[in-house]
Design an enzyme around this catalytic site. Sequence first.
Site: not given
Lengths: 503, 503
Positions: B269, B293
């Site tokens: 991220v 993810e």
Amino acid sequence: MVDRIGNPNLRSKIMPADDAAAKIVPGMTVGMSGFTGAGYPKQVPLALAAMIEAAHLRGEYFKLKVLTGASTAPELDGALAKAGGIDFRLPYQSDPELRARINRGEIEYMDIHLGQVAQYAWFGFLGKLDMAVIEVSAILEDGRLVPSTSVGNNKTWLDLADQVIIEVNAAQPIGLDGMHDIYYGTALPPNRKPIPLVRPGDRIGEPYLRVDPSKVVAVVETQAPDRLGHFAPVDEASRRIAEHLVEFFRHEIRQGRLGPNLLPLQSGVGNIANAVLSGLRSGGFEGLTGFTEVIQDGMLDLIRTDTIQMVSATALSLSPEGVKEFAQNIDHYRSRIVLRPQEMSNHAELIRRLGCLAINGMVEADIYGNVNSTHVAGTSIINGIGGSGDFARNSFLSCFVTPSTAKNGAISCIVPMASHVDHTEHDVAIVVTEQGLADLRGLSPKQRARVIIDNCAHPEYRPLLEDYFLRACRDSRGKHTPHLLNEALAWHERFLLKGDMRA
Amino acid sequence: MVDRIGNPNLRSKIMPADDAAAKIVPGMTVGMSGFTGAGYPKQVPLALAAMIEAAHLRGEYFKLKVLTGASTAPELDGALAKAGGIDFRLPYQSDPELRARINRGEIEYMDIHLGQVAQYAWFGFLGKLDMAVIEVSAILEDGRLVPSTSVGNNKTWLDLADQVIIEVNAAQPIGLDGMHDIYYGTALPPNRKPIPLVRPGDRIGEPYLRVDPSKVVAVVETQAPDRLGHFAPVDEASRRIAEHLVEFFRHEIRQGRLGPNLLPLQSGVGNIANAVLSGLRSGGFEGLTGFTEVIQDGMLDLIRTDTIQMVSATALSLSPEGVKEFAQNIDHYRSRIVLRPQEMSNHAELIRRLGCLAINGMVEADIYGNVNSTHVAGTSIINGIGGSGDFARNSFLSCFVTPSTAKNGAISCIVPMASHVDHTEHDVAIVVTEQGLADLRGLSPKQRARVIIDNCAHPEYRPLLEDYFLRACRDSRGKHTPHLLNEALAWHERFLLKGDMRA
């Protein structure tokens, strides 16, 4: 001995070890058999070492990249290291001569998870493999190979090497035939499939290794036992560590988190692990299973007494007495033991699925649960991480065990900050010393520090750790993982300077 | 909004958020939805925070153990932390208020691999779960739940909690229906079976979450968007990091170690990861897949342009513009995106089988390739390890990326010794900064130090690292991993004392 070599083509390639060794030339990358002192080639490495020494006397360059399953024996690692013949070594070693040279900076050593070596080789990450030197216990008429006392990376070396030298060791029990399970279903991504193993004893492959006969450049007949040490008698510290673990397993059964047969046991190599297994036997457990790397005497004893019903491993690493017991009752053991390639015995997918109880030794743990398995004072390698990482991260429970002190108390195995981290705070659930057991599950760093200091540290070091922790909680910039950076490694420095971690 | 709640029984439990929050009492362990700012409950946590503040004003104890998928938003972590309502938190967080309190030592936080949270809960390692508070996008007539923009640990919380509060968020696109794949085939060891997934897009479960209606104590209607940030424009450092990685992937294709479609991409991220994905798009790659993810804007863009054909994830974490684009073309995205529970998106078995290309940010790497993903100067947590460990150890290639410096050059992200280790030397294959890429595969520690210093360090820090390394090679007790223990953490100490790692 001819009956051990049933294939006429390969029989025609029988030659003395010296002639076989002469196929190996400077600069080669050589994949050898051998795992924890079992199933390593007995003659070719010695002949090779003599050849290398002679070349060095003539002023010629002769070094090799040597890959194995894990540790071997003086006849392989010791001889080649002494000859100055190893340039680079992976993935695990325990020979004193080799270790000394690595720590003097003369040999480059790569410490890598034992379960990942094969795939890294297949991925092309370890370079081209020029030669494989593999001990087997027999060659079948159709040319397939009956593996020896370890499987290790032999399948991978045989498949990937340009040339192959086979040692057929007539001293290995012929009854090994049928004990192995060589899985040929692996593939490179993106073509991998689930590995169809759901119980430790499942047989998903074939009992034999395949080899392309056109690659075989030599077959050497040997008759020599594995060079294996005796286990130390179980000492007081190991006995107490075992007691703490057994009591913990009983507690987990009472809490409903473990069933009466526990879960497949993985146990690292060494005397403490061996003692823990003995402890399980006297602990009254039944119907156990094992999914582990190596079968040592303690595990053999559990099989002999039917405490363990089935064990998967990649190698036998027995004392001379263990070897005798094993050979005498080999039919019984063959019904209870499956020997697999180490990429299967240590496979993340299988360890995670089976939910192993992983029990591994360590050098030190810090108060926050980081574990050092490999380095003395952060710089000198001992043996390597072995399979401890394969199991620690993927097991149901990841347990690390050590006496609370070493060198007659000069070293605390519980320290403020680990001098090298092989298993991070995220991968360590249980820490055990003879002092007691710290259950770190579901705890924050500061909560972990409390139980590790209280339960695991030696009384002589406990006040020192307490003092460090309290001052760190007070003075550390961040208080999630409190540390005093100028002191965090001072215990190791003190040991290096004065031979004692105590001030 | 009534059409979002098709089940009469659950419709009868609709109530205001205040009344729902009142079901939560001090000392409870509460499992909430939410993963990287997506799909967290919007109203109950705010009502709960108000209730906790009121209780504290009355001098009453009111704290909770809060478990989530990953990070949430100010309305959850921020509000509850500010109210002093969190006693213990796992597994990941990024809220400034929460982080500050953790680093002041006021809140205990456990940093745990995102892929292991669910199984630890099932194993009983995290204690009893009293309450689940879960956002969904709709409730079907038969009572099954259409998940929201993240799945996270929702299945586990719904299954394990004694009581359940459901928030139905009418602001989430109704077109999410059909995008999820909830696998109900998990089991506890020893009863686990292979997970039948062999391609990132395989659907192996059901599109809906199940819930026992008798456990549902409240249903709350909400209509609020996820609180999501904008992505920073791609800066020069990120652009160059992306270039180095893309060039490396091209090189691997030329060497035959990667195919033209690469392997399933995992991307951490943040802005750098987002930039790397943009780099792949302009790099001319086609037919890519993702097993990751979180889907951020960069990934969405690859899907929009058909550079990526299929992505598996557990959450959408899009900018407001990304949300708009996603909603407008949701039918296209639903054919290309599968959202799974995080125990599947981050599962060791699946990551290993698929052979992901893992690309994760980091705080710092040391010269030997140990990576710190979580701590500033060893003591202050930033966000947590997230899924980086799940992917780093099990991927085909484990890549870590960071600009070579931070804080305008006051911090070197390449240091002599990492101040905290989340990814060990055994688990790091590639390190990339804007300066260049270090390929650590098959290298010993000293060989790794050479390429990391030469290729990745900032020119201003390179001579300092070089100096440390050479002196360590000369003076270190052990020369396998040479270190000067009294200097190894001095750079971090200097930063803490003077605000600059440079002397």
